[in-house]
Write a protein that holds these residues in place. Structure first.
Motif, PDB file in Angstrom:
ATOM      1  N   LEU A 226      37.105  30.867  42.154  1.00  0.00           N
ATOM      2  CA  LEU A 226      38.203  31.832  42.142  1.00  0.00           C
ATOM      3  C   LEU A 226      39.539  31.138  41.869  1.00  0.00           C
ATOM      4  CD1 LEU A 226      37.152  34.094  45.132  1.00  0.00           C
ATOM      5  CD2 LEU A 226      37.088  34.681  42.707  1.00  0.00           C
ATOM      6  N   GLN A 227      39.728  29.945  42.444  1.00  0.00           N
ATOM      7  CA  GLN A 227      40.951  29.184  42.165  1.00  0.00           C
ATOM      8  C   GLN A 227      41.052  28.840  40.679  1.00  0.00           C
ATOM      9  OE1 GLN A 227      42.325  25.886  44.549  1.00  0.00           O
ATOM     10  NE2 GLN A 227      40.848  26.407  46.160  1.00  0.00           N
ATOM     11  N   ALA A 228      39.937  28.385  40.110  1.00  0.00           N
ATOM     12  CA  ALA A 228      39.929  27.991  38.699  1.00  0.00           C
ATOM     13  C   ALA A 228      40.219  29.181  37.792  1.00  0.00           C
ATOM     14  CB  ALA A 228      38.585  27.368  38.337  1.00  0.00           C
ATOM     15  N   LEU A 229      39.621  30.323  38.087  1.00  0.00           N
ATOM     16  CA  LEU A 229      39.852  31.513  37.268  1.00  0.00           C
ATOM     17  C   LEU A 229      41.308  31.967  37.358  1.00  0.00           C
ATOM     18  CD1 LEU A 229      36.535  33.404  37.991  1.00  0.00           C
ATOM     19  CD2 LEU A 229      37.286  32.536  35.772  1.00  0.00           C
ATOM     20  N   GLU A 230      41.902  31.876  38.563  1.00  0.00           N
ATOM     21  CA  GLU A 230      43.298  32.271  38.731  1.00  0.00           C
ATOM     22  C   GLU A 230      44.236  31.303  38.022  1.00  0.00           C
ATOM     23  OE1 GLU A 230      46.685  34.197  39.658  1.00  0.00           O
ATOM     24  OE2 GLU A 230      44.653  34.953  39.950  1.00  0.00           O
ATOM     25  N   ALA A 231      43.971  29.993  38.172  1.00  0.00           N
ATOM     26  CA  ALA A 231      44.872  28.981  37.611  1.00  0.00           C
ATOM     27  C   ALA A 231      44.835  28.935  36.087  1.00  0.00           C
ATOM     28  CB  ALA A 231      44.515  27.606  38.169  1.00  0.00           C
ATOM     29  N   THR A 232      43.724  29.345  35.491  1.00  0.00           N
ATOM     30  CA  THR A 232      43.576  29.221  34.034  1.00  0.00           C
ATOM     31  C   THR A 232      43.603  30.555  33.305  1.00  0.00           C
ATOM     32  OG1 THR A 232      41.153  29.251  34.226  1.00  0.00           O
ATOM     33  CG2 THR A 232      42.239  27.088  34.276  1.00  0.00           C
ATOM     34  N   ARG A 233      43.938  31.627  34.005  1.00  0.00           N
ATOM     35  CA  ARG A 233      43.829  32.956  33.375  1.00  0.00           C
ATOM     36  C   ARG A 233      44.698  33.111  32.137  1.00  0.00           C
ATOM     37  NH1 ARG A 233      44.934  38.002  36.405  1.00  0.00           N
ATOM     38  NH2 ARG A 233      43.752  37.015  38.034  1.00  0.00           N
ATOM     39  N   LYS A 234      45.829  32.409  32.069  1.00  0.00           N
ATOM     40  CA  LYS A 234      46.689  32.552  30.889  1.00  0.00           C
ATOM     41  C   LYS A 234      46.254  31.677  29.723  1.00  0.00           C
ATOM     42  CE  LYS A 234      50.086  29.639  33.194  1.00  0.00           C
ATOM     43  NZ  LYS A 234      51.362  29.673  33.855  1.00  0.00           N
ATOM     44  N   PHE A 235      45.241  30.839  29.924  1.00  0.00           N
ATOM     45  CA  PHE A 235      44.803  29.923  28.877  1.00  0.00           C
ATOM     46  C   PHE A 235      43.553  30.385  28.131  1.00  0.00           C
ATOM     47  CE2 PHE A 235      47.017  27.187  31.977  1.00  0.00           C
ATOM     48  CZ  PHE A 235      48.078  26.803  31.174  1.00  0.00           C
ATOM     49  N   TYR A 236      42.972  31.481  28.542  1.00  0.00           N
ATOM     50  CA  TYR A 236      41.791  31.955  27.822  1.00  0.00           C
ATOM     51  C   TYR A 236      41.870  33.466  27.623  1.00  0.00           C
ATOM     52  CZ  TYR A 236      40.090  32.983  32.571  1.00  0.00           C
ATOM     53  OH  TYR A 236      39.973  33.428  33.858  1.00  0.00           O
ATOM     54  N   ALA A 237      41.111  33.933  26.644  1.00  0.00           N
ATOM     55  CA  ALA A 237      41.100  35.365  26.340  1.00  0.00           C
ATOM     56  C   ALA A 237      40.453  36.119  27.491  1.00  0.00           C
ATOM     57  CB  ALA A 237      40.314  35.603  25.048  1.00  0.00           C
ATOM     58  N   PRO A 238      40.925  37.332  27.746  1.00  0.00           N
ATOM     59  CA  PRO A 238      40.341  38.122  28.833  1.00  0.00           C
ATOM     60  C   PRO A 238      38.835  38.304  28.639  1.00  0.00           C
ATOM     61  CG  PRO A 238      42.322  39.157  28.004  1.00  0.00           C
ATOM     62  CD  PRO A 238      42.000  38.027  27.068  1.00  0.00           C
ATOM     63  N   ARG A 239      38.115  38.194  29.727  1.00  0.00           N
ATOM     64  CA  ARG A 239      36.662  38.390  29.686  1.00  0.00           C
ATOM     65  C   ARG A 239      36.279  39.422  30.722  1.00  0.00           C
ATOM     66  NH1 ARG A 239      35.435  31.986  29.954  1.00  0.00           N
ATOM     67  NH2 ARG A 239      36.301  31.465  27.940  1.00  0.00           N
ATOM     68  N   LYS A 240      35.050  39.864  30.629  1.00  0.00           N
ATOM     69  CA  LYS A 240      34.570  40.811  31.619  1.00  0.00           C
ATOM     70  C   LYS A 240      34.321  40.062  32.926  1.00  0.00           C
ATOM     71  CE  LYS A 240      32.418  44.335  28.781  1.00  0.00           C
ATOM     72  NZ  LYS A 240      31.175  45.038  28.453  1.00  0.00           N
ATOM     73  N   TRP A 241      35.188  40.278  33.890  1.00  0.00           N
ATOM     74  CA  TRP A 241      35.041  39.644  35.197  1.00  0.00           C
ATOM     75  C   TRP A 241      35.676  40.562  36.218  1.00  0.00           C
ATOM     76  CZ3 TRP A 241      38.987  36.957  38.236  1.00  0.00           C
ATOM     77  CH2 TRP A 241      38.460  36.400  39.404  1.00  0.00           C
ATOM     78  N   ASP A 242      34.916  40.979  37.183  1.00  0.00           N
ATOM     79  CA  ASP A 242      35.397  41.915  38.188  1.00  0.00           C
ATOM     80  C   ASP A 242      35.957  41.136  39.368  1.00  0.00           C
ATOM     81  OD1 ASP A 242      35.855  43.844  40.058  1.00  0.00           O
ATOM     82  OD2 ASP A 242      34.010  44.951  39.666  1.00  0.00           O
ATOM     83  N   CYS A 243      37.277  40.963  39.373  1.00  0.00           N
ATOM     84  CA  CYS A 243      37.953  40.224  40.434  1.00  0.00           C
ATOM     85  C   CYS A 243      37.695  40.870  41.797  1.00  0.00           C
ATOM     86  CB  CYS A 243      39.448  40.185  40.131  1.00  0.00           C
ATOM     87  SG  CYS A 243      40.448  39.391  41.384  1.00  0.00           S
ATOM     88  N   THR A 244      37.773  42.182  41.861  1.00  0.00           N
ATOM     89  CA  THR A 244      37.591  42.895  43.122  1.00  0.00           C
ATOM     90  C   THR A 244      36.197  42.655  43.684  1.00  0.00           C
ATOM     91  OG1 THR A 244      39.074  44.611  42.306  1.00  0.00           O
ATOM     92  CG2 THR A 244      37.724  45.150  44.223  1.00  0.00           C
TER      93      THR A 244
END
Length: 203
Positions: A16-34
């Motif tokens: 979760l930390q990695a996905l949050e920290a890198t979210r602006k560096f990759y194209a949006p993907r199907k991932w349900d944060c909730t």
């Protein structure tokens, strides 16, 4: 995948930390944060290392944010802005019901093969480590074991005198109903009638 689980419960914090920290560096993907966070909220974390990895993600931060932390700004934080301490809701002094846990150890991999089974009675809420300790007390010849302390809690290094080895890529794997446990022996709490298997395995 698996209803929001990323890897296993112990990899969730860093994932979760990695996905949050890198979210602006990759194209949006199907991932349900909730859905992923609901997995974290539903788990009763016991290991300090696991808690330390999950907490930053719960407030939308990562370990990378520590470099830019202004400690002077938080030094004089008013008590009203600090998080309240949770009350101690322990049940000290309340007797717990007993449960029976079936426990077996198996080696069909190295040296002289063996398989031993036992049933132990422990208080409800006991950890797998406590189950193993009772089995070893009742029958040390078959169920003796050794552990080493790690930052993730106790790690079983040997059972019945047979130790895992990084050279041979062997270790003791713990299973319930044929599935590998996702918690360590120091935190996993077997239920009444559960059969826990310790199987000498390779990785």
């Amino acid at each position: 995948k698996r209803n929001g689980m990323i890897g296993n419960i112990y990899s969730m914090g860093l994932a979760l930390q990695a996905l949050e920290a890198t979210r602006k560096f990759y194209a949006p993907r199907k991932w349900d944060c909730t859905q992923a966070f609901s997995v974290v909220y539903a788990h009763d974390y016991q290991q300090p290392m696991a808690m330390a990895q999950v907490l930053p993600a719960l407030v939308g931060r990562s370990y990378l944010d520590a470099a830019g932390l202004d400690c002077a700004a938080t030094k004089d934080m008013s008590p009203s802005r600090q998080l309240p301490l949770s009350p101690n809701l322990g049940t000290h002094g309340v007797p717990r019901a007993s449960i029976q846990v079936h426990y077996s150890i198996t080696n069909t991999l190295q040296g002289k093969h063996f398989h031993y089974s036992t049933t132990v009675t422990v208080p409800s809420g006991s950890t797998l480590l406590q189950v193993m300790e009772v089995a070893a007390e009742e029958n040390p010849q078959n169920f003796s074991f050794q552990t080493e302390q790690t930052s993730w809690g106790p790690y079983v290094t040997s059972i019945h005198g047979l130790a895992g080895s990084t050279d041979d890529r062997t270790y003791w794997q713990f299973l319930s109903a044929g599935n590998a446990l996702e918690e360590g022996v120091g935190t996993y709490k077997p239920h009444d009638g559960e059969h826990i298997q310790a199987v000498f395995s390779t990785y």
